[in-house]
Design a protein around this motif. Structure first.
Motif, PDB file in Angstrom:
ATOM      1  N   GLN A 144       0.827  -1.207   0.000  1.00 12.71           N
ATOM      2  CA  GLN A 144       0.000   0.000   0.000  1.00 12.71           C
ATOM      3  C   GLN A 144       0.862   1.259   0.000  1.00 12.71           C
ATOM      4  O   GLN A 144       1.883   1.328   0.700  1.00 12.71           O
ATOM      5  N   GLU A 146       0.391   5.673   0.106  1.00  9.09           N
ATOM      6  CA  GLU A 146      -0.560   6.707   0.507  1.00  9.09           C
ATOM      7  C   GLU A 146       0.102   8.059   0.253  1.00  9.09           C
ATOM      8  O   GLU A 146       1.198   8.324   0.752  1.00  9.09           O
ATOM      9  N   SER A 148      -0.455  12.166   0.681  1.00 10.27           N
ATOM     10  CA  SER A 148      -1.299  13.027   1.506  1.00 10.27           C
ATOM     11  C   SER A 148      -0.789  14.462   1.463  1.00 10.27           C
ATOM     12  O   SER A 148       0.381  14.731   1.136  1.00 10.27           O
ATOM     13  N   ALA A 194      -5.741   3.436  -7.933  1.00 15.48           N
ATOM     14  CA  ALA A 194      -6.431   4.230  -6.919  1.00 15.48           C
ATOM     15  C   ALA A 194      -7.927   4.101  -7.142  1.00 15.48           C
ATOM     16  O   ALA A 194      -8.387   3.549  -8.150  1.00 15.48           O
ATOM     17  N   ASP A 198     -11.357   9.126  -5.978  1.00 16.24           N
ATOM     18  CA  ASP A 198     -10.252   9.926  -5.452  1.00 16.24           C
ATOM     19  C   ASP A 198      -9.470  10.649  -6.539  1.00 16.24           C
ATOM     20  O   ASP A 198      -8.791  11.644  -6.254  1.00 16.24           O
ATOM     21  N   ARG A 240      -5.686  12.174   2.544  1.00 23.80           N
ATOM     22  CA  ARG A 240      -4.707  11.169   2.152  1.00 23.80           C
ATOM     23  C   ARG A 240      -5.398  10.197   1.208  1.00 23.80           C
ATOM     24  O   ARG A 240      -6.545   9.794   1.430  1.00 23.80           O
ATOM     25  N   PRO A 242      -5.230   6.554  -0.831  1.00 23.61           N
ATOM     26  CA  PRO A 242      -4.568   5.250  -0.938  1.00 23.61           C
ATOM     27  C   PRO A 242      -4.280   4.878  -2.387  1.00 23.61           C
ATOM     28  O   PRO A 242      -5.062   5.171  -3.301  1.00 23.61           O
ATOM     29  N   HIS A 281      -7.282  -1.421   2.413  1.00 21.96           N
ATOM     30  CA  HIS A 281      -6.207  -0.475   2.700  1.00 21.96           C
ATOM     31  C   HIS A 281      -6.129  -0.135   4.193  1.00 21.96           C
ATOM     32  O   HIS A 281      -5.036  -0.112   4.778  1.00 21.96           O
ATOM     33  N   ARG A 285      -2.904  -0.736   6.626  1.00 20.43           N
ATOM     34  CA  ARG A 285      -2.256   0.399   7.281  1.00 20.43           C
ATOM     35  C   ARG A 285      -2.208   0.175   8.795  1.00 20.43           C
ATOM     36  O   ARG A 285      -1.173   0.402   9.431  1.00 20.43           O
TER      37      ARG A 285
END
Length: 714
Positions: A144, A146, A148, A194, A198, A240, A242, A281, A285
C-alpha cells in the motif's frame, strides 16, 4: 544527506519488490529481480492559483533520473525541439526531505506533502489450514502507498501525483479491463491503482509533465512510457489517498518441481489483487502501524539498532516466495538468496529460523521436510585406507536457483575438487539441519512432527559421530573428515565461503566445533523428549556434548587469551563466530544448564570475545566496525547481529571495549546508508575498512537482527 539508501517494500511470498529511497536513482516495481528495478518513481505536489490554474512547477521526491534527451526524440526531432519548452518539474533536494523508516512502513515528507508506503506483516498459520478470507489478507501480492497533503492553511487547491516511468514494457490503463480502478499496469504482472472517486485525472504520455503532450480521445497517449494518477486537495482540507501496488504472475513458475504462486489460488488476476488492496487499505495500514509501534516499544534498542532491524526485515520479505507444489498438492516455502537467487540456501535457512519461528513457524517445518525428502543424501568420508569410509546422512547447500529446482540430493552451488568458494558444505549442512529441526521441535512443541522425524534425528546423530571418527575410540570431539563429494583433492568449507581460511575451512574449525557442540546439546534434549524416549541416544549425545566441550577448551591459547580460528598449521586468526553456536541453547533457554556443566568452555569463550573485540583485532581500526575475522576485511552484518546477541545474552558480565557497543551500531547503520551500499537495499557482505559493497546485495539474511527484540528482559 538525511537518507541515501534504497528499501524493498514487498508482499509476503510474492518474490517481488517496490524499491525506492536512494536519491536521484530509479527503483520501482520488480518481479524476481536481483536488484532494484529501473523505473522512475514520480511522487509530489504542486500548488494551484486561486482560479485553479497551475501556479508553479511540480515538486517531486528525488526518485527519478532527469532524461538526457526528450522521450519524443525517438519519434520526431521536431516534437523534441518543442518539448524543450516543457514545464520541467523540480526535483527536491534530499536535504529538503524527511524520511522515517518503520518496521513495516516508510515515509517521506516535504512541507505539507507526504508519501507513505506500507508493507505490513503478521503471524500466519499454515496456508493449507487457513480460511480463504484469512489467506487473502495474509498472502495478497500487494503493498500500500498513501499520498497526503495538509492544506488546512492553504489559500488555493493543490494537486498530488503518483506514477511510474521508464518501464521495461508498455503501460496499459486499468480502465480497459475494469471500471472500479483508475491506474496503470505493466502487462498483466504488476501495476498500481487508486479509487476512481479519489482521482482527479490520470496521465500517460511520452513525458507526463509536458503541458502540450499528445493525447488520444481519453486524454492519454498509449505509446507513453510514463503514467500517473493525479489527486486534488482543496484549500482548507487535509486528505490522504490510498494507492495499491500489486503483482501477479500466473501459471507454473518453476522447473524441477512444478509449482505456481500460492496467491493464484486466491486471486484470478492483477485487477482482483488491486481491488482487494484498495478495499483492505485500512486493515493493512493498521497492521503496519502496529508493527512500527512494536519496534518503537523496544526501548532497550538504540535508534541505529531499530533502523537495522527495520531495513533488514524489508529485505527479507523481498526474497520470500510462497508457492503451491502441483505434484504434491501442498504449499512450498522458498526464501531466495538475495541477488544470487538460490533457493532455500541452508546457511540462510538456519539464520532466518528465529524470525520465522515468530511469524510463520510452519515455514520452518515446510523447508526442513523438503530437505529430508528431496535434498538429503548419504556420503562416504575421505579417510585413510582400512577405515570404514561410511559417512552418513547430510544435506545440500541449496535447492536450486532462480526457480529452477535441482535434482534430488544436488545443489546449484557445490562443486568437486576445490578447497575454497563453491566447494562442499556437507559437515555444516548436517549441523544446520540438527540445529534448525531441534530448535523448531523444542520451541513449538510439535510432538507429532518430532515423532515423524525420529529416524532422521537418529541418522543425523550417527553421521555427526562418524565425522569425528568412524572408529568410536578415536573420537576426540572435533569434526575432522571431509566428504568424498569433495573428491580426493578437495576440502569442505563453511557458510563463510568468501572469507579467508579462518572461517572458510570446515575441518578443525573453531566456529564449526562450537556449533557442533550446540548441535549435540540439542540432540540431548530431542532424544530425551517423551515422544522419542531414546534414552540410549540421549546418553550418546550427552557424551558427545561433553567431548566437544573438552576438545574446544584444549585449544585455548593462554598467551593470547584467545582461541585460534582453525586448529591446524599454527593458525592465529581470531573470529567472532566462536560463540555463534550458542545462540540455539540461548534461544531455547537452557544455556545456563550447559554453563553449569561446561563452565571452563564458557569462561574461555567469554575471555576470547573480550580480547578479540579490540581495535586492530576484530574491531576495524579505521571505521570501528565489527570484523568477523581478524584477518579479513569482509564482514557480514547478519553474523555480526548473532554475535552481538549472544554476547549480550550469554555473556552480559563481560567488559568489552566501549567502541564495540553502541558506537559500532552507528557505524554499521551508517555504512548501510551510504549510496555505494544503500543502492542495493540491505547488503550483507561489506568491506568494513573501505566501506565497499562486496556481495550479498538485496539480501534477506540480516533478519538475524530480529534476535535483538528478545533482549528486553535481560
Amino acid at each position: 544527506m538525511p537518507f541515501g539508501y534504497h528499501t524493498q517494500h514487498s508482499p509476503f511470498g510474492a518474490f517481488a519488490s517496490f524499491t525506492i529511497g536512494l536519491p536521484q536513482s530509479r527503483g520501482g516495481m520488480g518481479q524476481s529481480l536481483s536488484g532494484p528495478a529501473d523505473q522512475d518513481v514520480f511522487a509530489g505536489y504542486r500548488r494551484l492559483e486561486s482560479d485553479g490554474l497551475a501556479g508553479g512547477n511540480w515538486n517531486l521526491l528525488p526518485f527519478y533520473k532527469e532524461p538526457e534527451v526528450p522521450a519524443a526524440a525517438a519519434y520526431t526531432s521536431e516534437f523534441a525541439e518543442d518539448e524543450a519548452d516543457m514545464d520541467t518539474p523540480r526535483m527536491l533536494d534530499a536535504e529538503e526531505v524527511q524520511r522515517e523508516l518503520g518496521w513495516a512502513s516508510d515515509r517521506w515528507s516535504h512541507a505539507e506533502f507526504s508519501l507513505t508506503l506500507y508493507s505490513p506483516f503478521g503471524r500466519t498459520e499454515s496456508p493449507e489450514s487457513m480460511s480463504e478470507d484469512a489467506a487473502r489478507l495474509a498472502f495478497a501480492p500487494v503493498i500500500q502507498a498513501e499520498v497526503s497533503f495538509d492544506n488546512r492553511e492553504g489559500k488555493a487547491a493543490v494537486e498530488l501525483v503518483f506514477g511510474l516511468g521508464h518501464a521495461a514494457y508498455q503501460f496499459r490503463p486499468l480502465e480497459d479491463e475494469v471500471t472500479d480502478l483508475v491506474g496503470f499496469a505493466l502487462g498483466r504482472e504488476m501495476g498500481f491503482a487508486a479509487r476512481p472517486s479519489d482521482v482527479e485525472r490520470r496521465l500517460q504520455a511520452l513525458s507526463i509533465f509536458y503541458p502540450k503532450a499528445c493525447t488520444d480521445h481519453r486524454g492519454l497517449h498509449l505509446l507513453g512510457p510514463e503514467a500517473a494518477v493525479v489527486f486534488r486537495v482543496e484549500a482548507g482540507e487535509q486528505k490522504r489517498f490510498p494507492v495499491s501496488l500489486g503483482f501477479y504472475q500466473s501459471g507454473v513458475v518453476s522447473a524441477g518441481l512444478t509449482a505456481s504462486y500460492f496467491y493464484t489460488k486466491l486471486f484470478d488476476g492483477l485487477e482482483s489483487v488491486l481491488q482487494h488492496g484498495l478495499a483492505q487499505h485500512a486493515h493493512y495500514r493498521e497492521q503496519a502501524e502496529a508493527r512500527d509501534a512494536q519496534l518503537k516499544s523496544a526501548t532497550w534498542l538504540n535508534a541505529d539498532q531499530q533502523w537495522l532491524i527495520a531495513q533488514a526485515t524489508h529485505s527479507y520479505w523481498g526474497s520470500t516466495e510462497l508457492l503451491w507444489d502441483e505434484s504434491r498438492n501442498e504449499a512450498l516455502w522458498v526464501v531466495n538468496e538475495g541477488e544470487y537467487r538460490m533457493i532455500n540456501t541452508f546457511d540462510l535457512t538456519i539464520d532466518h529460523l528465529f524470525f520465522e519461528l515468530e511469524w510463520q513457524p510452519w515455514a520452518v517445518k515446510n523447508t526442513l521436510e523438503l530437505f529430508v525428502q528431496r535434498y538429503s543424501f548419504e556420503d562416504n568420508l575421505n579417510v585413510s585406507e582400512g577405515v570404514d569410509p561410511t559417512g552418513g546422512i547430510s544435506f545440500v547447500h541449496d535447492m536450486g536457483v532462480m526457480d529452477q529446482f535441482t535434482l534430488p540430493g544436488r545443489s546449484s552451488y557445490e562443486c568437486m575438487h576445490i578447497t575454497g568458494c563453491f566447494s562442499q558444505m556437507t559437515m555444516e549442512q548436517l549441523i544446520n539441519w540438527i540445529c534448525c529441526a531441534g530448535t523448531y521441535a523444542l520451541a513449538t512443541k510439535d510432538k507429532a512432527w518430532l515423532e515423524a522425524q525420529r529416524a532422521t534425528f537418529i541418522a543425523c546423530a550417527q553421521s555427526l559421530l562418524r565425522r569425528d571418527h568412524p572408529v568410536p575410540v578415536k573420537r576426540t570431539g572435533l569434526l575432522k573428515f571431509d566428504s568424498d563429494r569433495c573428491g580426493p583433492d578437495g576440502a569442505e568449507i563453511t557458510t563463510y565461503d568468501s572469507l579467508d581460511v579462518s572461517l572458510g575451512q570446515a575441518r578443525n574449525n573453531l566456529y564449526i566445533s562450537v556449533k557442533a557442540y550446540a548441535a549435540w546439546s540439542l540432540l540431548e534434549k530431542v532424544f530425551a523428549e517423551a515422544q522419542l524416549d531414546e534414552s540410549d541416544w540421549a546418553a550418546e549425545a550427552q557424551a558427545a556434548t561433553d567431548r566437544a566441550a573438552s576438545a574446544v577448551v584444549s585449544k585455548f591459547e593462554s598467551d593470547s587469551g584467545m582461541f585460534p580460528a582453525v586448529f591446524e598449521d599454527g593458525n592465529r586468526s581470531r573470529i567472532l563466530p566462536a560463540i555463534e553456536g550458542l545462540v540455539f541453547p540461548s534461544y531455547l533457554g537452557f544455556v545456563e544448564e550447559l554453563r553449569a556443566r561446561h563452565g571452563e568452555l564458557f569462561d574461555k569463550l567469554g575471555l576470547h570475545m573480550q580480547n578479540a573485540l579490540k581495535s586492530g583485532i576484530c574491531l576495524d581500526a579505521r571505521t570501528g566496525a565489527w570484523k568477523l575475522s581478524s584477518t579479513s576485511k569482509n564482514s557480514w552484518f547478519s553474523k555480526i547481529a548473532i554475535a552481538q546477541h549472544v554476547l549480550r545474552t550469554v555473556f552480559p558480565e563481560l567488559e568489552v571495549d566501549v567502541e564495540a557497543g553502541a558506537p559500532a551500531d552507528a557505524v554499521h547503520a551508517r555504512m548501510q546508508k551510504t549510496a555505494i551500499i544503500g543502492q542495493y537495499a540491505m547488503v550483507d557482505q561489506v568491506n568494513v575498512t573501505d566501506v565497499l559493497s562486496l556481495g550479498s546485495r538485496y539480501y534477506p539474511r540480516i533478519v538475524t537482527s530480529f534476535l535483538w527484540m528478545r533482549e528486553g528482559n535481560i
